[in-house]
Design a protein around this motif. Structure first.
Motif, PDB file in Angstrom:
ATOM      1  N   ILE A   1      18.087 -19.979 -23.087  1.00  0.00           N
ATOM      2  CA  ILE A   1      19.371 -20.018 -23.795  1.00  0.00           C
ATOM      3  C   ILE A   1      20.279 -18.891 -23.322  1.00  0.00           C
ATOM      4  O   ILE A   1      21.500 -19.061 -23.236  1.00  0.00           O
ATOM      5  CB  ILE A   1      19.145 -19.977 -25.312  1.00  0.00           C
ATOM      6  CG1 ILE A   1      18.377 -21.230 -25.745  1.00  0.00           C
ATOM      7  CG2 ILE A   1      20.465 -19.884 -26.061  1.00  0.00           C
ATOM      8  CD1 ILE A   1      17.935 -21.227 -27.171  1.00  0.00           C
ATOM      9  N   THR A   2      19.705 -17.724 -23.001  1.00  0.00           N
ATOM     10  CA  THR A   2      20.493 -16.589 -22.527  1.00  0.00           C
ATOM     11  C   THR A   2      21.271 -16.955 -21.272  1.00  0.00           C
ATOM     12  O   THR A   2      22.428 -16.547 -21.111  1.00  0.00           O
ATOM     13  CB  THR A   2      19.588 -15.382 -22.243  1.00  0.00           C
ATOM     14  OG1 THR A   2      18.935 -15.011 -23.448  1.00  0.00           O
ATOM     15  CG2 THR A   2      20.393 -14.200 -21.743  1.00  0.00           C
ATOM     16  N   ALA A   3      20.660 -17.730 -20.398  1.00  0.00           N
ATOM     17  CA  ALA A   3      21.328 -18.101 -19.151  1.00  0.00           C
ATOM     18  C   ALA A   3      22.597 -18.914 -19.408  1.00  0.00           C
ATOM     19  O   ALA A   3      23.568 -18.804 -18.668  1.00  0.00           O
ATOM     20  CB  ALA A   3      20.370 -18.904 -18.274  1.00  0.00           C
ATOM     21  N   ARG A   4      22.591 -19.719 -20.467  1.00  0.00           N
ATOM     22  CA  ARG A   4      23.741 -20.590 -20.744  1.00  0.00           C
ATOM     23  C   ARG A   4      24.713 -20.006 -21.764  1.00  0.00           C
ATOM     24  O   ARG A   4      25.916 -20.176 -21.654  1.00  0.00           O
ATOM     25  CB  ARG A   4      23.249 -21.940 -21.278  1.00  0.00           C
ATOM     26  CG  ARG A   4      22.453 -22.736 -20.321  1.00  0.00           C
ATOM     27  CD  ARG A   4      22.185 -24.132 -20.865  1.00  0.00           C
ATOM     28  NE  ARG A   4      21.854 -24.160 -22.272  1.00  0.00           N
ATOM     29  CZ  ARG A   4      20.637 -24.218 -22.769  1.00  0.00           C
ATOM     30  NH1 ARG A   4      19.604 -24.213 -21.965  1.00  0.00           N
ATOM     31  NH2 ARG A   4      20.433 -24.279 -24.060  1.00  0.00           N
ATOM     32  N   ARG A   5      24.186 -19.337 -22.800  1.00  0.00           N
ATOM     33  CA  ARG A   5      25.013 -18.978 -23.948  1.00  0.00           C
ATOM     34  C   ARG A   5      25.198 -17.489 -24.192  1.00  0.00           C
ATOM     35  O   ARG A   5      26.050 -17.099 -24.964  1.00  0.00           O
ATOM     36  CB  ARG A   5      24.403 -19.563 -25.225  1.00  0.00           C
ATOM     37  CG  ARG A   5      24.147 -21.023 -25.177  1.00  0.00           C
ATOM     38  CD  ARG A   5      25.326 -21.773 -25.646  1.00  0.00           C
ATOM     39  NE  ARG A   5      24.992 -23.194 -25.675  1.00  0.00           N
ATOM     40  CZ  ARG A   5      25.875 -24.126 -25.713  1.00  0.00           C
ATOM     41  NH1 ARG A   5      27.140 -23.815 -25.739  1.00  0.00           N
ATOM     42  NH2 ARG A   5      25.515 -25.378 -25.732  1.00  0.00           N
ATOM     43  N   GLY A   6      24.325 -16.658 -23.623  1.00  0.00           N
ATOM     44  CA  GLY A   6      24.424 -15.225 -23.862  1.00  0.00           C
ATOM     45  C   GLY A   6      23.325 -14.747 -24.795  1.00  0.00           C
ATOM     46  O   GLY A   6      22.654 -15.521 -25.467  1.00  0.00           O
ATOM     47  N   ARG A   7      23.151 -13.408 -24.831  1.00  0.00           N
ATOM     48  CA  ARG A   7      22.039 -12.816 -25.570  1.00  0.00           C
ATOM     49  C   ARG A   7      22.170 -12.968 -27.081  1.00  0.00           C
ATOM     50  O   ARG A   7      21.181 -13.195 -27.773  1.00  0.00           O
ATOM     51  CB  ARG A   7      21.919 -11.340 -25.209  1.00  0.00           C
ATOM     52  CG  ARG A   7      21.514 -11.118 -23.770  1.00  0.00           C
ATOM     53  CD  ARG A   7      21.611  -9.649 -23.373  1.00  0.00           C
ATOM     54  NE  ARG A   7      20.735  -8.784 -24.123  1.00  0.00           N
ATOM     55  CZ  ARG A   7      19.478  -8.498 -23.780  1.00  0.00           C
ATOM     56  NH1 ARG A   7      18.973  -9.026 -22.696  1.00  0.00           N
ATOM     57  NH2 ARG A   7      18.751  -7.686 -24.511  1.00  0.00           N
ATOM     58  N   LYS A   8      23.369 -12.831 -27.614  1.00  0.00           N
ATOM     59  CA  LYS A   8      23.529 -12.886 -29.069  1.00  0.00           C
ATOM     60  C   LYS A   8      23.202 -14.266 -29.624  1.00  0.00           C
ATOM     61  O   LYS A   8      22.483 -14.398 -30.620  1.00  0.00           O
ATOM     62  CB  LYS A   8      24.952 -12.487 -29.456  1.00  0.00           C
ATOM     63  CG  LYS A   8      25.242 -11.018 -29.264  1.00  0.00           C
ATOM     64  CD  LYS A   8      26.653 -10.691 -29.683  1.00  0.00           C
ATOM     65  CE  LYS A   8      26.966  -9.224 -29.445  1.00  0.00           C
ATOM     66  NZ  LYS A   8      28.346  -8.909 -29.815  1.00  0.00           N
TER      67      LYS A   8
END
Length: 109
Positions: free
Chosen positions: A40-47
Motif C-alpha cells: 500500500i505504501t508504494a501506491r498511497r503513502g505511509r500514512k
C-alpha cells in the motif's frame, strides 16, 4: 488559547493507539501485515498504509474474539500466491471467451 486534546503542548499530533500497534506489527519480519504495508505504501503513502494495516488488525481482532480463535499470520507470500492462482483462472477464462480450449500443465523445473 485552548489546545485541542489531540495535540501535544509542543503542537505535534498524538498518534492513536491503533496506529502505534500497527507500526509495531509492521516491524515484524516476514509477516502478512508488513507485506500489506509495503504494497500500500508504494501506491498511497505511509500514512494511509499504516491506517490500512490498523484496520486489518481491528478486523482480525474482531473475528478472533467472535470465533474464539488464535491469530495465524498468513506470511508475506500470501498475496503473491493468491494472486498467481487468480491470474491463472482469469487468463484461462479470457482465452475461453475468445474461443480457445486451454489446459495448463506446469513446466518441469
Amino acid at each position: 488559547m485552548r489546545v485541542p486534546a489531540s495535540v501535544d503542548p509542543i503542537g505535534c499530533a498524538r498518534a492513536p493507539s491503533g496506529s502505534r500497534c500497527a507500526w509495531a506489527a509492521v516491524k515484524k519480519k516476514d509477516s502478512y501485515l508488513q507485506a500489506q504495508f509495503f504494497r500500500i505504501t508504494a501506491r498511497r503513502g505511509r500514512k494511509k498504509a499504516i491506517l490500512a494495516v490498523a484496520s486489518s488488525m481491528l478486523t482480525a481482532i474482531y473475528h478472533m474474539l467472535k470465533d474464539g480463535t488464535l491469530y495465524q499470520d498468513l506470511g508475506r507470500n500470501y498475496l503473491d500466491r493468491r494472486s498467481a492462482d487468480q491470474q491463472k483462472k482469469r487468463l484461462v477464462k479470457r482465452l475461453a471467451d475468445l474461443g480457445y480450449a486451454v489446459e495448463l500443465t506446469p513446466l518441469a523445473a
